[in-house]
Write an enzyme that holds these catalytic residues in place. Structure first.
Site, PDB file in Angstrom:
ATOM      1  N   GLY A  14       0.809  -1.227   0.000  1.00 51.88           N
ATOM      2  CA  GLY A  14       0.000   0.000   0.000  1.00 51.88           C
ATOM      3  C   GLY A  14       0.835   1.268   0.000  1.00 51.88           C
ATOM      4  O   GLY A  14       2.028   1.274   0.353  1.00 51.88           O
ATOM      5  N   ARG A  18      -2.815   8.082   3.934  1.00 49.90           N
ATOM      6  CA  ARG A  18      -3.090   8.936   5.087  1.00 49.90           C
ATOM      7  C   ARG A  18      -1.828   9.513   5.731  1.00 49.90           C
ATOM      8  O   ARG A  18      -1.892  10.416   6.544  1.00 49.90           O
ATOM      9  CB  ARG A  18      -3.925   8.143   6.116  1.00 49.90           C
ATOM     10  CG  ARG A  18      -5.355   7.944   5.678  1.00 49.90           C
ATOM     11  CD  ARG A  18      -6.054   6.843   6.447  1.00 49.90           C
ATOM     12  NE  ARG A  18      -5.737   5.515   5.933  1.00 49.90           N
ATOM     13  CZ  ARG A  18      -6.258   4.378   6.411  1.00 49.90           C
ATOM     14  NH1 ARG A  18      -7.105   4.423   7.418  1.00 49.90           N
ATOM     15  NH2 ARG A  18      -5.938   3.207   5.871  1.00 49.90           N
ATOM     16  N   SER A 104       0.660  -7.717   8.638  1.00 52.02           N
ATOM     17  CA  SER A 104       0.562  -6.444   7.934  1.00 52.02           C
ATOM     18  C   SER A 104       1.840  -5.654   8.130  1.00 52.02           C
ATOM     19  O   SER A 104       2.321  -5.535   9.262  1.00 52.02           O
ATOM     20  CB  SER A 104      -0.591  -5.621   8.524  1.00 52.02           C
ATOM     21  OG  SER A 104      -1.670  -5.647   7.642  1.00 52.02           O
ATOM     22  N   ASN A 395      44.180  18.541   6.149  1.00 53.35           N
ATOM     23  CA  ASN A 395      44.127  17.290   5.386  1.00 53.35           C
ATOM     24  C   ASN A 395      43.655  17.492   3.964  1.00 53.35           C
ATOM     25  O   ASN A 395      43.688  16.573   3.169  1.00 53.35           O
ATOM     26  CB  ASN A 395      43.197  16.281   6.093  1.00 53.35           C
ATOM     27  CG  ASN A 395      41.793  16.814   6.285  1.00 53.35           C
ATOM     28  OD1 ASN A 395      41.585  18.024   6.343  1.00 53.35           O
ATOM     29  ND2 ASN A 395      40.840  15.913   6.378  1.00 53.35           N
ATOM     30  N   ALA A 432      54.824  25.266  19.906  1.00 53.81           N
ATOM     31  CA  ALA A 432      53.531  25.944  19.769  1.00 53.81           C
ATOM     32  C   ALA A 432      53.553  26.923  18.604  1.00 53.81           C
ATOM     33  O   ALA A 432      54.567  27.552  18.326  1.00 53.81           O
ATOM     34  CB  ALA A 432      53.200  26.675  21.062  1.00 53.81           C
TER      35      ALA A 432
HETATM   36  C1  UD1 Z   1      -7.009  -3.321   7.499  1.00 56.13           C
HETATM   37  C2  UD1 Z   1      -8.250  -4.234   7.624  1.00 56.13           C
HETATM   38  C3  UD1 Z   1      -8.999  -3.873   8.907  1.00 56.13           C
HETATM   39  C4  UD1 Z   1      -8.053  -4.013  10.090  1.00 56.13           C
HETATM   40  C5  UD1 Z   1      -6.788  -3.158   9.897  1.00 56.13           C
HETATM   41  C6  UD1 Z   1      -5.790  -3.490  10.979  1.00 56.13           C
HETATM   42  C7  UD1 Z   1      -8.972  -4.694   5.336  1.00 56.13           C
HETATM   43  C8  UD1 Z   1      -9.952  -4.399   4.289  1.00 56.13           C
HETATM   44  N1  UD1 Z   1      -9.109  -4.047   6.488  1.00 56.13           N
HETATM   45  O1  UD1 Z   1      -7.478  -1.978   7.367  1.00 56.13           O
HETATM   46  O2  UD1 Z   1     -10.096  -4.746   9.077  1.00 56.13           O
HETATM   47  O3  UD1 Z   1      -8.743  -3.619  11.273  1.00 56.13           O
HETATM   48  O4  UD1 Z   1      -6.176  -3.478   8.629  1.00 56.13           O
HETATM   49  O5  UD1 Z   1      -4.662  -2.665  10.907  1.00 56.13           O
HETATM   50  O6  UD1 Z   1      -8.103  -5.521   5.132  1.00 56.13           O
HETATM   51  N2  UD1 Z   1      -2.004  -3.425   1.295  1.00 56.13           N
HETATM   52  C9  UD1 Z   1      -1.482  -4.071   0.210  1.00 56.13           C
HETATM   53  N3  UD1 Z   1      -2.124  -3.963  -0.995  1.00 56.13           N
HETATM   54  C10 UD1 Z   1      -3.278  -3.263  -1.142  1.00 56.13           C
HETATM   55  C11 UD1 Z   1      -3.817  -2.623  -0.001  1.00 56.13           C
HETATM   56  C12 UD1 Z   1      -3.167  -2.729   1.200  1.00 56.13           C
HETATM   57  O7  UD1 Z   1      -0.453  -4.718   0.285  1.00 56.13           O
HETATM   58  O8  UD1 Z   1      -3.803  -3.231  -2.264  1.00 56.13           O
HETATM   59  C13 UD1 Z   1      -1.295  -3.525   2.585  1.00 56.13           C
HETATM   60  C14 UD1 Z   1      -0.912  -2.164   3.150  1.00 56.13           C
HETATM   61  O9  UD1 Z   1       0.371  -1.776   2.699  1.00 56.13           O
HETATM   62  C15 UD1 Z   1      -0.924  -2.405   4.653  1.00 56.13           C
HETATM   63  C16 UD1 Z   1      -1.945  -3.531   4.819  1.00 56.13           C
HETATM   64  O10 UD1 Z   1      -2.130  -4.110   3.543  1.00 56.13           O
HETATM   65  O11 UD1 Z   1       0.323  -2.830   5.119  1.00 56.13           O
HETATM   66  C17 UD1 Z   1      -3.268  -3.027   5.361  1.00 56.13           C
HETATM   67  O12 UD1 Z   1      -3.797  -2.051   4.489  1.00 56.13           O
HETATM   68  P1  UD1 Z   1      -4.461  -0.720   5.011  1.00 56.13           P
HETATM   69  O13 UD1 Z   1      -4.893   0.071   3.837  1.00 56.13           O
HETATM   70  O14 UD1 Z   1      -3.592  -0.074   5.997  1.00 56.13           O
HETATM   71  O15 UD1 Z   1      -5.769  -1.325   5.699  1.00 56.13           O
HETATM   72  P2  UD1 Z   1      -6.524  -0.736   6.956  1.00 56.13           P
HETATM   73  O16 UD1 Z   1      -7.418   0.353   6.508  1.00 56.13           O
HETATM   74  O17 UD1 Z   1      -5.564  -0.440   8.026  1.00 56.13           O
HETATM   75 MG    MG Z   2      -3.572  -0.136   8.081  1.00 60.95          MG
END
Ligand code: UD1
Ligand code: MG
Length: 473
Positions: A14, A18, A104, A395, A432
């Site tokens: 991702g 934000r 994650s 130097n 010196a």
């Molecule tokens: C997600 C969960 C939510 C949970 C929260 C916990 C979903 C839909 N929601 O929300 O239920 O409470 O994590 O922290 O899963 N990522 C990818 N590819 C993508 C999208 C995201 O690899 O296409 C990765 C992001 O880099 C991140 C992780 O997945 O590391 C979570 O994505 P993020 O967008 O942060 O989800 P949350 O809104 O936090």
């Molecule tokens: Mg997240």
């Protein structure tokens, strides 16, 4: 099933919208280590790096370059179409495994013990999916866990995960959240993952929708509450980044104190995750120990000192406001106050480097001293030599850097310039105020000094002249 094959997939593709950043989210640091680095570290103590799959996408090459040395595998998600879509990219890579733990990249405080607990619970209950859950103080923003209720009692079966934006008013009261950490039976997951829809406010494939799909087929989906809810906090905003950074640093100072390090006012001290400190070392308020810094036993690190990738021996005293970067400090050496030890310096045991002394690629032998106002760059200084106040190693000739070599037991008088390349022999003296442009042999004196002129009564005569001129006006 003790021999079942486990993989770990880490969602890290991702953008981190934000955070409003040019840097991909998982490269943002807490406690001196990127978010993804914390997760990979925890995962590596559960499975071999070759069984860890990082799903990368946004700025993939940058993320890959940073983590390639850790030996994990990478799977690219070219378009970031949601957490479910991210896992779809792993179908082939995970074909040879029985189970996959999904972590994650933005949930960095997770500890190996907790990952192992999810694995063991998942296996013991033969679940299709196990969800690590928590009840943080503020559940806002997280997906909520809807448990199955039987005869008015909630069970450990999960019916659905509902994302914040889709909560009904009644569901908004649910305090139990989805940590984003799961275990899956690989066959059960991939035989259904194509059923995920994009029927949600972001039009993404949400991995969380797999819960209701598995439940529809009567497959067991279980919730395992985390022992510590802090561990599953996620980073989506800068505020959360700062919050998790302080949690980790507090954890770090607590660990060090438990191991015998004295830290006064620990809330003011900044210590990175990889730093080590020996027992009976005392750390004063407002100290920063960063990067891969290691500090021995019985040291004193006084306030406002900042050490970055420093290797410090035992019984070293680092006085106030001293900066050390990519350098070593031998045992019982004394630095500061206000010394600046720049990269490549090796301060020998029992050496002294005092106030307003700057070193760069400077090697000081045992007991050598440079106590005041000095620049030592590209220099080797032998044991017990004394470098007087105001000494400068020249130097740089405007094009290249050159080396100065000073033998053992040498004495460099104050306000000396040593024009490199140059060598001063063992036991040699430099008077010196000298500007030394040729080598000084062992036990010899080097001296450049214009003849001193004294004109007795010169000031008296001068004053009289000035007074006379004033009267004329
Ligand atoms: C997600 C969960 C939510 C949970 C929260 C916990 C979903 C839909 N929601 O929300 O239920 O409470 O994590 O922290 O899963 N990522 C990818 N590819 C993508 C999208 C995201 O690899 O296409 C990765 C992001 O880099 C991140 C992780 O997945 O590391 C979570 O994505 P993020 O967008 O942060 O989800 P949350 O809104 O936090
Ligand atoms: Mg997240």
């Amino acid at each position: 099933m003790p021999n079942s094959r486990f993989a770990i997939a880490i969602l890290a593709a991702g953008k981190g919208t934000r955070l409003k950043s040019k840097l991909p989210k998982v490269l943002h640091q807490i406690a001196g280590r990127p978010l993804l680095g914390h997760v990979v570290r925890a995962a590596s103590s559960i499975v071999a790096p070759a069984d860890i799959f990082c799903i990368i996408g946004h700025e993939a090459e940058r993320v890959r370059a940073e983590f390639a040395p850790l030996g994990t595998r990478f799977i690219e998600q070219f378009e970031q179409r949601g957490t479910g879509h991210a896992l779809m990219q792993c179908r082939q890579a995970l074909a040879g495994y029985d189970h996959v733990l999904v972590l994650s990249g933005d949930v960095p405080l997770i500890r190996p013990e907790t990952i192992a607990a999810v694995r063991d619970f998942h296996i013991a209950h033969a679940a299709a999916m196990t969800i690590l859950t928590a009840e943080p103080l503020d559940p806002f923003g997280y997906g909520r866990i809807v448990r199955r209720v039987e005869h008015g009692v909630s069970t450990d079966q999960v019916e659905a995960i509902v994302e914040q934006k889709q909560l009904t008013p009644a569901q908004e009261k649910i305090g139990e959240i989805n940590s984003g950490i799961y275990a899956f039976n690989v066959a059960e997951l991939f035989s259904r993952i194509d059923q995920l829809s994009t029927d949600n406010p972001h039009g993404e494939f949400y991995l969380t929708e797999i819960v209701s799909i598995l439940r529809r087929d009567g497959k067991p989906v279980l919730a395992l509450p985390a022992a510590h809810s802090n561990e599953v906090l996620g980073v989506n905003t800068r505020r959360e980044l700062a919050q998790l950074d302080s949690i980790l640093r507090e954890r770090k100072t607590r660990e060090l104190m438990d191991d015998g390090v004295t830290i006064f006012r620990p809330e003011t001290v900044l210590i990175d995750a990889d730093v080590t400190v020996g027992a009976d070392t005392v750390i004063e308020p407002f100290v920063q120990l960063l990067g891969e810094t290691t500090i021995g036993e019985d040291c004193l690190i006084r306030s406002y000192s900042v050490l970055t990738n420093a290797r410090v021996g035992n019984r070293v005293r680092i006085n106030h406001g001293t900066l050390v970067e990519d350098s070593t400090v031998g045992e019982a050496a004394i630095l500061g106050p206000y010394s600046r030890i720049r990269p490549g310096s090796e301060i020998g045991p029992e050496a002294h480097v005092g106030n307003f002394v700057e070193t760069k690629k400077a090697k000081l032998g045992r007991g050598a001293k440079a106590n005041h106002l000095t620049y030592l760059g590209d220099v080797e200084i032998g044991e017990r030599s004394n470098i007087g106040a105001g000494t400068i190693t020249c130097n740089y000739d405007g094009v290249s850097k050159h080396k100065t070599v000073i033998g053992a037991g040498a004495f460099i008088g104050s306000d000396t310039t040593l024009v490199a390349p140059i060598s001063i022999g063992n036991g040699a003296y430099v008077g010196a105020g000298s500007c030394i442009t040729r080598d000084v042999p062992d036990d010899s004196l080097g001296l450049t000094r214009p003849e001193l002129l004294i004109k007795e009564g010169w000031v008296t005569a001068k004053r009289a002249k000035m007074e006379a001129a004033k009267l004329k006006k």
